[in-house]
Design an enzyme around this catalytic site. Structure first.
Site, PDB file in Angstrom:
ATOM      1  N   ASP A  63      21.213  49.911  59.609  1.00  0.00           N
ATOM      2  CA  ASP A  63      20.502  51.172  59.457  1.00  0.00           C
ATOM      3  C   ASP A  63      19.202  50.951  58.677  1.00  0.00           C
ATOM      4  O   ASP A  63      19.183  50.240  57.672  1.00  0.00           O
ATOM      5  CB  ASP A  63      21.410  52.155  58.706  1.00  0.00           C
TER       6      ASP A  63
ATOM      7  N   GLU B  48      17.928  48.575  63.322  1.00  0.00           N
ATOM      8  CA  GLU B  48      17.174  49.806  63.534  1.00  0.00           C
ATOM      9  C   GLU B  48      15.812  49.521  62.890  1.00  0.00           C
ATOM     10  O   GLU B  48      15.693  49.520  61.661  1.00  0.00           O
ATOM     11  CB  GLU B  48      17.851  50.996  62.869  1.00  0.00           C
TER      12      GLU B  48
END
Length: 747
Positions: A358, A394
């Site tokens: 993330d 990401e």
């Protein structure tokens, strides 16, 4: 002369890394990194009594000591005394029981309580006064304790699937949301790790055709203050409390009552069962921030140990590139050690097969900004344990210079937001604009072709080496192609809503992106059954959904599906459902003939992807040579079967594109594929390419204008031409053989 025997045990050497290292009897050492702490007490809970013991040794910022009795089930924590100077970011408070950052189990899931804050807060968890006042409330009774667990587990000859990247199809799901309403699960397993490993669930996933299950965070987590004030929870779990311990709230009630060992064993059983069913397990991990948030957050672990060591703080101010108020500091040796230790643990002891990072741009930051050669990224990429698993970034955060798609070093793959945006624009927002304005010259096909071909424009632009023309350190699989994810509209909602509807989140619809590139097809929201025009609008929405899925699953790169998209899952227009632990987010398993047909379309598309190797090319595609076709090539044609010229590529009124993907040379039964994508307003006659392009007989393999993937015209295509309906994808298989004589004309 023999040496004299001694009854004294040899004292253990100083540990070189944090954590608890003990034998079967619970004897060994414990260490924790807290360079600025004046003292650290190890606190062990026996029944209702807390026993404290000072860690007597300090080496290189590690506070450590010998321990005994640390057997599985033992609950323990830490109390740290040291400087209290909030203006400088120093928040030591020995009245706060802290978790071991390396602890592999936690005692229970807890709401965020006022006693967890190092300074005084009011009933709404807001800091009291203009300057932080050190809290005198002891939270030992309320705290989440670390709990000792054993690594012993019967893996039953667990065989990891090890799916090669070219064959990978990712399926992103939430453990609870995917299983909470599943009618074939025992009630006690719904919403749990055990439920996800149940044959009713794995059987469904196998029938769909995906290969790798990407789980939203399962690390132990805690809610943020603003959600607690609103009476909501962080359902997605992007608020990590422990990087080693699984979240107890996702385990069965029986496992939660039994303790951390039972929770961990349930997670391992889930992984073992998913492996047995043929699936890889990918964890979404959040190493960019923690549940402690920013300056006004609680003190659960790292903040109380050494706020300045673990968090990025400049002159007392939290550096925030995560949107949470604070950022874990990737420049810190102890943070790097924590991240690498956590990753290795989940691979070695829990047998996971990869990670999705993330806000991964944060992990590559130093004082100059993002660096592809950041020591932490290099350490992950070269680690002997981690180099054998899938690594997915990401590739952005919310800080300056935070958009880094295409910049991560091999062997990282990256979520490709350009694929998402360009595919949505072609199928949805460009059409909406044309319909709204009556102007035809909006859109074009140039960007769509780039995404279909693997996004080499993004993935090869950052190659650090000068390589021969046509070569790259990256490959198409490094592009994680997606159109929807947990964050944003579902596929159904992309076709039903043009505006976000997030009032349930308690922020007056201010949260969530407004750049959705969606198209409601003439009506905002769901239409009542029987309303004027409802049948036509609903049919158009379903057609768009099928065409988007076809684009995703036939493109070069690694496709990622969002759980429930194949079943027309809706979030009622909520494009930021992170705090909705209810039917808004949960997968609806009710039977619906249109949902079933869409599911069958996904299955058929994944069959086509599996049957045709050219759709899984391991290298970036080359322009096709009709005299020597091979599966690494691509050619582009217009509706007349002519090769696209420069003017057509630049023409915003060009709304149809045909992509030829040649067969693998010499493969028995191989077919060339012609994929035709059209958002033209009218039905279009598309001619197959003329010689010297493949002239064998052609058959329709898929037509997204039809509800069912089985509803196809019989026999070969007549007159080397097909009718392509508006907003649809037609896939043709062309035999490498010579054309049949007088092919039968279709009615």
């Amino acid at each position: 002369m023999p040496a004299e025997r001694s009854d004294r045990a040899t004292p253990p050497a100083a540990p070189t890394a944090p954590g608890l290292v003990v034998d079967d009897q619970g004897r060994g050492t414990f260490a924790v990194a807290a360079p600025r702490a004046e003292s650290v007490d190890l606190c062990i809970r026996r029944g209702a009594t807390e026993h404290r013991r000072r860690l007597r040794h300090v080496d290189g910022g590690l506070h450590w000591d010998q321990v005994t009795g640390m057997t599985p089930g033992t609950r323990y924590g830490l109390r740290v005394d040291g400087p209290w100077d909030p203006s400088a970011g120093l928040l030591c408070n020995p009245r706060k029981l802290l978790q071991d950052p390396w602890g592999r189990g936690v005692s229970h899931s807890s709401p965020l309580l006022s006693s967890f804050f190092p300074f005084e807060v009011d009933a709404m968890l807001d800091r009291v006064g203009d300057h932080p006042v050190r809290s005198e409330v002891d939270n030992g009774e309320d705290a989440v304790w670390s709990e000792v667990v054993s690594d012993a587990f019967d893996w039953q000859d667990d065989l990891r699937p090890m799916v090669d990247w070219e064959s990978t199809v990712l399926y992103e799901l939430h453990v609870k949301g995917f299983t909470e309403l599943h009618p074939e699960l025992p009630p006690e397993q719904r919403g749990t790790y055990a439920g996800l490993g149940h044959p009713a669930v794995t059987g469904y996933l196998r029938s769909l055709g995906v290969t790798s299950i990407e789980l939203l965070p399962i690390h132990a987590a805690m809610d943020e203050p603003h959600l607690t004030r609103l009476g909501l929870t962080n359902y997605w779990g992007y608020s990590t409390q422990s990087y080693f311990a699984p979240d107890p709230s996702l385990a069965t009630t029986a496992a939660q009552h039994a303790g951390a060992q039972a929770v961990l064993d349930e997670v391992k059983t889930m992984v073992r069962q998913l492996h047995a069913a043929g699936f890889e397990v990918i964890l979404d991990v959040v190493y960019n921030h923690t549940a402690e948030g920013g300056a006004d957050g609680p003190s659960l672990s790292l903040r109380g140990l050494d706020n300045l060591e673990y968090y990025w703080i400049d002159h007392g101010t939290f550096f925030d590139v995560t949107g949470t108020g604070g950022t874990l500091d990737p420049r810190s040796v102890h943070v790097m050690d924590l991240v690498l230790g956590s990753l290795r643990y989940w691979v070695q002891e829990v047998h996971v097969d990869g990670f999705r990072f993330d806000l991964a741009a944060t992990l590559g930051r130093d004082h100059t900004g993002f660096r592809p050669d950041h020591p932490l990224l290099r350490a992950i990429a070269t680690d002997p344990v981690l180099r054998g698993v899938k690594l997915i970034a990401e590739p952005w955060d919310v800080g300056t210079g935070g958009w880094q798609t295409g910049s991560f070093p091999a062997p990282f793959a990256e979520w490709n937001d350009a694929f998402r945006d360009d595919v949505r624009a072609f199928w949805l927002s460009d059409r909406a604009m044309r319909e709204r304005t009556g102007e035809d010259a909006i859109g074009g096909v140039r960007d769509l072709a780039t995404r279909l071909a693997g996004s080499s424009d993004l993935l090869t632009s950052q190659d650090p080496l000068e390589l021969p023309e046509g070569r790259s350190l990256r490959a198409p699989w490094a592009s994680i192609n997606y159109v929807t994810a947990h964050d944003g509209f579902t596929l159904r909602d992309l076709t039903v809503y043009e505006s976000k509807h997030n009032l349930a989140n308690g922020e007056d619809n201010r949260d969530g992106t407004s750049d959705n590139r969606s198209f409601h097809h003439g009506h905002e929201g769901e239409m009542p059954v029987g309303a004027d025009g409802a049948a036509q609008i609903e049919a158009a929405r379903r057609r768009s959904a099928r065409s988007i899925l076809a684009t995703l699953l036939l493109a070069s790169g690694t496709p990622l599906l969002t759980a429930g998209d194949e079943r027309m899952r809706t979030q009622q227009g909520n494009n930021n459902a992170y705090c909705q632990d209810n039917e808004i987010s949960w997968t609806d398993w009710g039977r619906n003939r249109h949902g079933q047909a869409l599911q069958e379309t996904v299955t058929r598309l994944l069959q086509l992807r599996g049957e045709h190797p050219q759709l899984r090319a391991p290298h970036f595609l080359r322009p096709a040579d009709p005299a020597a076709l091979d599966a690494g090539q691509v050619a582009w044609f217009d509706a007349d079967g002519e090769v696209m010229d420069h003017e057509q590529w630049m023409d915003p009124s060009q709304h149809l594109l045909a992509m030829l993907r040649p067969a693998v040379h010499g493969s028995e039964g191989a077919e060339h594929l012609l994929v035709i994508l059209s958002t033209a307003a009218e039905e279009t006659t598309v001619r197959l390419p003329a010689a010297p392009w493949p002239q064998g007989s052609a058959r329709v393999l898929l037509d997204t204008s039809r509800e069912s993937p089985q509803d196809l015209p019989p026999g070969p295509v007549a007159d080397r031409a097909v009718l392509v309906a508006p907003a649809s994808v037609v896939v043709l298989g062309i035999s490498p053989d010579a054309p049949e004589e007088a092919p039968e004309r279709l009615s």
